[in-house]
Design a protein around this motif. Sequence first.
Motif: not given
Length: 367
Positions: A55-56, A58, A101, A103-105, A107
């Motif tokens: 989900q990207g 931290t 969120y 995915s990593p790319d 939002q």
Amino acid sequence: MRAIEQAFLSSKMLIAVGLAAMALVQTPPSPPECRISQTDEACARARRAAFEARQGLTSIEAEAGTGAEIYRAGFTHGFGGDMPTIAFERRPGESPRVVVYLSPDKQMKAPVPLSDWEAVRRAARFADRELAPDMGSIYPPGMTPPHKVCLHAWSTWIEMANTTTPEGRDVPVRRRGESACGGELTATFAFDLAARAVSLLPDCVLLDRKREPSDVIRLALCGNLDGDRMAAAGLMNQIGVGHADPGQRTTRERAWSAWMGTNADAVLTWPGDERRYRQTGMLRSIGAFLAEKEAEERGFRVNLMKFSGVSGTRVEVSGRIETDSVDGEGRVNGGFFAPFTQVWGWDRAWQEWRLEGWTVEPFQPRT
């Protein structure tokens, strides 16, 4: 508890989420050693790290180290797939914002008014607490209470960074998970964050609540709107998402024709077929063609996946048509799929969207 109940009512729309956001909701299997020891702390950390990567996100510990104040909630739907993570964040030197969120790319973000931010902070005070069991009973002595059955329940979890407990203690990290079966403080807080996120994202709030009551699923579907997202949301409300359902008419031909818009003037280009099917006025060759394919092809379905607003009056839809193959015993064993692109235009006279063009690419094997 209305939001928790909605999670149980929306299982059908999870099919659409799986189609419209395949890359966002797929959950890889746990490592073999973790399937044996589901409660092992090392496995829990590994699963959490894998989820964060998908989900990207931290880690909440790292976020706490930056001095950010964060309230976030994650969800796993009743069939085991990831859903969007919702975070209300106030980073050093920045105003509060909500971030969904996907995915990593991917939002979705929006500013958070002070009233909403304070409401989230108040609701978070007891969100990681477990309610004491109710020692009373409405059943007379000697009577066994009925068993409760809960199937395909959603799982929720919350994480908070740099928050204050009701006792006034500053805590770097707080977290708790809870099932929506009998969900209490944690699940309620998680679903409330989702509802508040929808209300703050102007494109997501446009998605029809009657079509999809779950706020978490509405956020997942909203992630599949691009470009002029308001126009894309309007078309999604009209034609649906996932498996296209033309509704009920006297015939399937009429149903598909109505689904394309009252005043549709469209051309369908089909792979391997030199003819160009036209839909205009009383000429319903596209509707007839789709009805014919439904009758001929096992499992024929039109899957609507991505909605991209080119302008306020033009939207492109990408998706795929699928068919099933069966083995000698009649069981589904793979099939075929063909990507497609549709172009829809806004009809000012009829005040609705109408199909203008539909191009289907060559079919490919589907395993």
